[in-house]
Design a protein around this motif. Sequence first.
Motif, mmCIF file in Angstrom:
data_model
loop_
_atom_site.group_PDB
_atom_site.id
_atom_site.type_symbol
_atom_site.label_atom_id
_atom_site.label_comp_id
_atom_site.label_asym_id
_atom_site.label_seq_id
_atom_site.Cartn_x
_atom_site.Cartn_y
_atom_site.Cartn_z
ATOM 1 N N UNK A 196 0.864 -1.185 0.000
ATOM 2 C CA UNK A 196 0.000 0.000 0.000
ATOM 3 C C UNK A 196 0.895 1.227 0.000
ATOM 4 N N UNK A 197 0.408 2.313 -0.588
ATOM 5 C CA UNK A 197 1.234 3.521 -0.703
ATOM 6 C C UNK A 197 0.350 4.731 -0.954
ATOM 7 N N UNK A 198 0.836 5.895 -0.495
ATOM 8 C CA UNK A 198 0.168 7.158 -0.771
ATOM 9 C C UNK A 198 0.578 7.691 -2.136
ATOM 10 N N UNK A 203 -2.480 13.283 -1.018
ATOM 11 C CA UNK A 203 -2.407 12.259 0.024
ATOM 12 C C UNK A 203 -3.781 11.777 0.491
ATOM 13 N N UNK A 204 -4.845 12.227 -0.162
ATOM 14 C CA UNK A 204 -6.155 11.609 0.042
ATOM 15 C C UNK A 204 -6.324 10.389 -0.854
ATOM 16 N N UNK A 220 -9.766 8.628 -0.093
ATOM 17 C CA UNK A 220 -10.199 8.610 1.303
ATOM 18 C C UNK A 220 -11.359 9.561 1.553
ATOM 19 N N UNK A 221 -11.550 10.556 0.687
ATOM 20 C CA UNK A 221 -12.661 11.501 0.844
ATOM 21 C C UNK A 221 -13.990 10.856 0.479
ATOM 22 N N UNK A 227 -13.291 1.187 -5.052
ATOM 23 C CA UNK A 227 -12.031 1.789 -5.516
ATOM 24 C C UNK A 227 -12.288 2.768 -6.643
ATOM 25 N N UNK A 228 -11.393 3.733 -6.789
ATOM 26 C CA UNK A 228 -11.504 4.682 -7.904
ATOM 27 C C UNK A 228 -11.130 4.011 -9.213
ATOM 28 N N UNK A 229 -10.320 2.974 -9.172
ATOM 29 C CA UNK A 229 -10.023 2.157 -10.350
ATOM 30 C C UNK A 229 -9.525 0.806 -9.877
#
Length: 458
Positions: A196-198, A203-204, A220-221, A227-229
């Motif tokens: 996992x990584x930012x 960083x959201x 995260x918002x 998931x976004x993708x």
Amino acid sequence: MGWQSRTRSLQIFDTEFSADTVEWCPLADWSGILACGTYQLQKGEEGTAGELTAPSRIGRLYLFQFRQQPLGSLSPHLTEIQRIDSPAILDLKWCHIPISDRPLLGMATASGDIQLFRLKDTQREDGCGLDKVSETELGQDRLALSLDWSTGRGDCSDVRTVSSDSSGSISVLSLGESSFSLVSQWKAHDFEAWISAFSYWDTQIVYSGGDDCKLKGWDLRMGPSHPTFTSKRHSMGVCSIHSNCHRERILATGSYDENVLLWDERNMREPLSETPMGGGVWRLKWHPTQEHLLLAACMHNDFHILHCKQAMDGNGGPCPTLASYVLHNSLAYGADWSHLSLVGSPPPSSLEPEEPCTSLSNTGGHLRIQYESPTASFDTSLEDESGQYIPDPISPAKTPAIVSLPGPAEDSSSSMSSLLATCSFYDHMLHVWRWDWTQEARQTEGEGEREEGGPSSS
């Protein structure tokens, strides 16, 4: 004028347990500090009634200090200053900024927790040591497999970590004065979430990769419900992700499928480039100052430095290999660049034979291990009784074509030297080495004439 690339070993350290993670402190005043984590599976023992006890996973955290020694000195460069017994360690990461004016080290363990250590001054001769300040459990019956800090670009407004674990979950933790609090946790992958990584540019956004062969993005918002993708561009488990803190929105990912993919974070449908590495890509690290340089730990195919400029500029094609470090004799796992500035010419090394300088590593054919699921790549030996690997042969890997490469910076006429640390698993070895990228000397007219006429007699 061309450039020459050379690696030279400086020191080797036996970690006793299997070594799988190394991290240089990124803070200027402590850039000579190196942490190394180890992992050892202890088989269960037979009890009085004949039953076997459960196996355990133990580890050790090492702290070293590197001091560059003058040429000819017999003093070692690397000195061990502390060792701490612990549960088996899967990942280590220093926070990129000081917290309360001190470096902070996060550690992901086989006990399923994230431990936090502060580097403090001590009365010992070496002057510093780690002090454990907190421990946060991610959940029962899981191994914490990775962690990353949100501070990659020096942002200290909201210091968080993201961690992945063997249950397939991702956890985001927020740092208080001296401890973590769990902000969010969700099931992200069907099997182990290896990495996992930012995104250091937003960083959201966090990324995760798992043994289900999927690379995913999360905002995260919006919450973790979807998931976004989801990308299936990697054909095997995704085990390394690193955001480039110098080049906007550039992301590198690696997999057991033996490929490094570069992405533009704004378009995750198709990668910018794909580079075959000849080994499962366990860790990727961007250079601390040179945006185009990427270090790859390639499990059974050693450690390599890639030049990514052409791919990052949108010209496609595999990234050429500038240098390779091939002195390890086991699975290449941990790798990191030091922020320490090296001075002086490269020292001679009795540990490494002289090799010709090259601009591209030509690996030719290779042997491929059939990587096993999860905690299997740590717990299941890939060796026979004599300590040799058990590989399956496959067809030769394709190697990128040789191209003309610029130096460290296109407007720079100076050479550069980098200090690196790498570690390998079953042979439990930590190596500290340097990579020098130097300009080739211009030939004088007389030298050219002598070469054209053949060697002169004396």
